[in-house]
Design a protein around this motif. Structure first.
Motif, PDB file in Angstrom:
ATOM      1  N   UNK A  39       0.839  -1.195   0.000  1.00 28.54           N
ATOM      2  CA  UNK A  39       0.000   0.000   0.000  1.00 28.54           C
ATOM      3  C   UNK A  39       0.872   1.243   0.000  1.00 28.54           C
ATOM      4  N   UNK A  92       0.502   5.300   0.915  1.00 25.06           N
ATOM      5  CA  UNK A  92      -0.421   6.152   1.659  1.00 25.06           C
ATOM      6  C   UNK A  92      -0.447   7.581   1.126  1.00 25.06           C
ATOM      7  N   UNK A 118       3.564   8.165   5.180  1.00 24.37           N
ATOM      8  CA  UNK A 118       3.787   7.277   6.327  1.00 24.37           C
ATOM      9  C   UNK A 118       5.115   6.539   6.242  1.00 24.37           C
ATOM     10  N   UNK A 119       6.155   7.230   5.799  1.00 23.68           N
ATOM     11  CA  UNK A 119       7.476   6.612   5.917  1.00 23.68           C
ATOM     12  C   UNK A 119       7.787   6.473   7.397  1.00 23.68           C
ATOM     13  N   UNK A 120       8.510   5.410   7.757  1.00 27.91           N
ATOM     14  CA  UNK A 120       8.881   5.233   9.158  1.00 27.91           C
ATOM     15  C   UNK A 120       9.818   6.369   9.556  1.00 27.91           C
ATOM     16  N   UNK A 121       9.406   7.167  10.537  1.00 28.44           N
ATOM     17  CA  UNK A 121      10.176   8.365  10.866  1.00 28.44           C
ATOM     18  C   UNK A 121      11.490   8.034  11.543  1.00 28.44           C
ATOM     19  N   UNK A 122      11.554   6.847  12.137  1.00 28.35           N
ATOM     20  CA  UNK A 122      12.786   6.483  12.845  1.00 28.35           C
ATOM     21  C   UNK A 122      13.719   5.643  11.980  1.00 28.35           C
ATOM     22  N   UNK A 123      13.442   5.572  10.676  1.00 30.26           N
ATOM     23  CA  UNK A 123      14.293   4.771   9.790  1.00 30.26           C
ATOM     24  C   UNK A 123      14.770   5.636   8.625  1.00 30.26           C
ATOM     25  N   UNK A 162      13.030  -2.759   5.457  1.00 29.70           N
ATOM     26  CA  UNK A 162      12.348  -3.279   6.649  1.00 29.70           C
ATOM     27  C   UNK A 162      11.319  -4.366   6.319  1.00 29.70           C
ATOM     28  N   UNK A 163      10.497  -4.102   5.307  1.00 33.90           N
ATOM     29  CA  UNK A 163       9.463  -5.056   4.945  1.00 33.90           C
ATOM     30  C   UNK A 163      10.042  -6.352   4.386  1.00 33.90           C
ATOM     31  N   UNK A 200      19.470  -9.432   6.071  1.00 34.79           N
ATOM     32  CA  UNK A 200      19.638  -7.969   6.084  1.00 34.79           C
ATOM     33  C   UNK A 200      20.425  -7.496   4.871  1.00 34.79           C
ATOM     34  N   UNK A 259      16.889  10.679   6.683  1.00 34.84           N
ATOM     35  CA  UNK A 259      15.634  10.374   7.372  1.00 34.84           C
ATOM     36  C   UNK A 259      14.489  11.106   6.664  1.00 34.84           C
ATOM     37  N   UNK A 293      12.405  13.235   7.534  1.00 31.08           N
ATOM     38  CA  UNK A 293      12.302  14.673   7.790  1.00 31.08           C
ATOM     39  C   UNK A 293      13.247  15.482   6.911  1.00 31.08           C
ATOM     40  N   UNK A 294      14.250  14.813   6.322  1.00 34.07           N
ATOM     41  CA  UNK A 294      15.204  15.539   5.485  1.00 34.07           C
ATOM     42  C   UNK A 294      14.828  15.493   4.006  1.00 34.07           C
ATOM     43  N   UNK A 346       9.112   1.385  -1.439  1.00 31.76           N
ATOM     44  CA  UNK A 346       8.929   0.498  -0.288  1.00 31.76           C
ATOM     45  C   UNK A 346       7.841  -0.533  -0.568  1.00 31.76           C
TER      46      UNK A 346
END
Lengths: 236, 223, 247
Positions: free
Chosen positions: C85, C87, C91-96, C104-105, C114, C137, C139-140, C153
């Motif tokens: 999906x 969005x 909804x990217x993972x903010x801590x990744x 991750x998925x 890994x 990240x 936010x950047x 993703x």
């Protein structure tokens, strides 16, 4: 092993000194608040020389236990008064009442915490609110008092409530300098009867009820302020 | 008596202060996590228990909590037939502080958990994680970062609260200072407490520095 | 038939959001779902991958029959691991980091190692020209970059079907183009997609079929040129003429 008669008998005696705890907390908070406003002005206006000094003092007060601060004032205030007397001020360093010492120490402590809390509430007000006020022609001072400060107050009350409740709990050590408040009375009664847990549970109940009442009062205050400022409805 | 001697004497109490700090902080976090978990349950008993615990503990002065732990815990344990009267005072000090701070930490964890963006959880599910993985890999790290400023404040509060263990007779930095000032018959009393305050301040400044470093490392994770 | 939805119903309190939706999707199809806001388009997608649970309805996916009202945990996980999906607000993972968002998925949904996951994630980033941002990240990154990583993703998982929930609605106008370009590339490769969108040009030019949603129902459905050139239903005509300047 738990003497409930003793606990019940002691309760009114301990409750009788609760006003001392509340009195100390309120007076220290009011004085602390006034000092805090001055601190905030110095720090937000970044007044030269004063700003770094005040910032360091605030950090120092926030980084040290209140009980240590109390003893610094306890031993330091008379020395300060002696020094002032030497400089020609009319002071009487001898026989300072314990309450004066406690109020001085707790006011200073409260001022540091409250100033930080006011600053964070101030920063949480959207800066564009001020800009919008100025662009519609308000004087900067008017923009502060009409737009920024009312919003700040609503944001500030929950934090202020926490600080006040912390202060009430922090007063539980002033028996060390001879003030008879809830904790002192509990200790006195305990040592007479050698029954500790009973009186401490009495004290616990009294503290919790006091904290609960003040927490509710502040919540109501917050709702009134929010309704007044933002006209939003929020129920307890 | 020289100031350097005062400093050295006070520093002798520092390890006890730090041990109290470390252990009570660890246990407070563990209890706090459990409480936050209970608080977030829909189960009314679990939820009610957590609320009750938080309400009680957060209204209790830390000093009183230490006294209650010291005098009350042995009685509670006797009820179930365990005699802990002989346990070291340090354990009761740690217990009192941990119980007190667990309530504040629980509230910090709970509110942080609730403020994690719900879309993060959904995104984790749609890339194929199960609910446990989504919680551990995505929700928990973000909640931790949200809670961090509160955790820092609480840790600093705990540093200051360790000074209260004198009430149950633990010899930490603060009670070393009290002894010292009593021995000196009124000489240097102010200096002793000023130095004591400075040492506490240094400990707090170091903690603040550590948290600043940590935050800087995660500055781009804006949760 | 890759996916067949039958009679999906969902209501919130007294609001019937889905009033019995039927939709079937062949492998390789791109289905655009258009229609006014609040007509239930997003809810449909969220019911397909179990972010919400339908009141009734069934789904035949990869020859597995699933009751949408009572899915088992196993069915949910299985279905999600064959779908992906994208969005509306990324909804990217903010801590990744960008890279970890993609890998991750692969690690936790598909049990890849890994190193293998990171390698695949690097390739996926390279394909959208964002390899240089792999350690950034969310936010950047700009909204457009975030959404393109959101698409990477989803597609790196090699899903049978990708659900797009208004993927360009939160973007600044000048960033919409790059994201649509990525989606078109994907469609050209034969990826099966269901796209809820307000981008009529995309629905018209890329989608093979268009479904017009109104008030919890599919009012009209057909080849995209049929829907756009000869809308049968009055509501469809109104909707299309109201947003005519868009395409």
């Amino acid at each position: 092993m738990f003497d409930s008669n003793f606990a019940l008998g002691s309760f009114p005696k301990i409750l009788a000194v609760a006003p001392t705890t509340i009195y100390l907390a309120i007076v220290a908070t009011v004085i602390g608040f006034l000092i805090a406003v001055l601190i905030v002005i110095v720090r937000e206006r970044q007044i030269k020389i004063l700003n770094p000094i005040v910032a360091t003092l605030v950090s120092f007060i926030r980084g040290t236990p209140i009980i240590v601060q109390m003893y610094v004032v306890y031993y330091g205030l008379p020395q300060l008064l002696v020094a002032l007397k030497g400089m020609g001020f009319n002071t009487d360093p001898n026989g300072l009442p314990a309450m004066v010492i406690a109020i001085s120490a707790y006011s200073l402590n409260a001022s540091a915490n409250i100033s930080e809390s006011i600053r964070s509430a101030y920063h949480s007000v959207d800066h564009r609110q001020y800009e919008a006020a100025v662009t519609v022609g308000m004087k900067p001072s008017r923009a502060m008092t009409r737009i920024v400060i009312p919003q700040l107050i609503a944001n500030f009350i929950p934090n202020f409530s926490n600080l006040f409740l912390d202060l009430i709990k922090d007063t539980a050590i002033v028996y060390n300098i001879g003030i008879v408040e809830i904790m002192a009375e509990a200790n006195i009664i305990s040592s007479i009867g050698f029954k500790y847990i009973e009186t401490y549970l009495d004290a616990l109940v009294i503290y919790i009820v006091i904290c609960w009442i003040f927490a509710k009062l502040f919540q109501i205050g917050e709702i009134i302020a929010r309704n007044h400022v933002f006209h939003t409805q929020k129920t307890i | 008596m020289k100031l350097s001697k005062v400093i050295i004497s006070l520093l002798h109490g520092l390890p006890t202060t730090l041990i109290l700090l470390a252990f009570s902080f660890i246990f407070a976090n563990l209890i706090g996590l459990g409480l936050a978990w209970l608080y977030l349950r829909r189960n009314p008993i679990a939820n009610g228990f957590a609320r009750g615990y938080l309400g009680l503990v957060r209204g209790t002065p830390p000093l009183l909590m230490l006294l209650l732990a010291y005098y009350g815990l042995p009685k509670l344990f006797l009820l179930v037939g365990i005699d802990i009267n002989g346990w070291a005072k340090l354990i009761f000090g740690i217990a009192g502080l941990a119980i007190g701070w667990s309530a504040y930490l629980a509230e910090a964890f709970r509110s942080a958990y609730l403020s994690v963006d719900a879309g993060q959880y959904e995104a984790a599910l749609v890339v194929g994680m199960d609910t446990k993985q989504a919680f551990l890999r995505i929700i928990m790290p973000q909640a931790f970062l949200i809670a961090l400023p509160n955790i820092e404040n609480l840790l600093i509060g705990l540093v200051k609260a360790t000074s209260l263990v004198y009430v149950i007779g633990i010899v930490d930095m603060y009670s070393t200072a009290v002894d010292l000032s009593n021995q000196n018959q009124g000489v240097y009393q102010l200096e002793i407490f000023v130095i004591l305050a400075l040492i506490y301040w240094v400990v707090v400044l170091l903690i603040e520095w550590g948290f600043r470093r940590f935050r800087k490392h995660y500055q781009y994770v804006t949760v | 038939m890759l996916l067949e939805l039958k009679n999906i119903k969902k209501q919130f309190k007294n609001n019937h959001v889905l009033k019995g939706i039927d939709l079937s999707v062949e492998k390789g199809e791109v289905i655009a779902i258009i229609g006014p806001s609040g007509s239930g388009k997003t809810t449909l997608l969220r019911n397909i991958n179990f972010l919400e649970t339908a009141d009734s309805g069934s789904m035949l996916f990869r020859e597995q029959q699933i009751d949408l009202a009572k899915p088992t945990k196993k069915q949910i996980l299985w279905a999600r691991r064959h779908m992906a999906m994208v969005f509306q607000n990324y909804n990217l993972f903010k801590n990744k980091t960008a890279l970890k968002n993609i890998s991750e998925g692969l690690v936790f949904g598909q049990n890849k190692s890994k190193t293998e996951a990171d390698e695949l994630a690097c390739q996926a980033l390279d394909q959208v020209g964002l390899l240089g941002k792999k350690d950034f990240y969310p936010s950047q990154l700009s909204g457009g970059q975030q959404q393109r990583i959101g698409i990477a993703r989803a597609t790196v998982l090699n899903p049978d079907i990708v659900l797009f929930d208004e993927p360009t609605s939160a973007l600044d106008p000048e960033l919409v183009g790059t994201v649509l370009h990525d989606m078109k590339t994907l469609a050209d490769k034969g990826q099966t997609m269901i796209v809820v969108t307000h981008q009529m040009s995309f629905a018209r030019n890329v989608a093979s079929r268009v479904a017009f949603f109104s008030d919890g129902e599919i009012l009209e459905e057909g080849r995209s040129d049929e829907i756009f050139d000869h809308p049968q239903h009055e509501r469809t005509q109104q909707f299309l003429s109201a947003i005519a300047e868009d395409y």
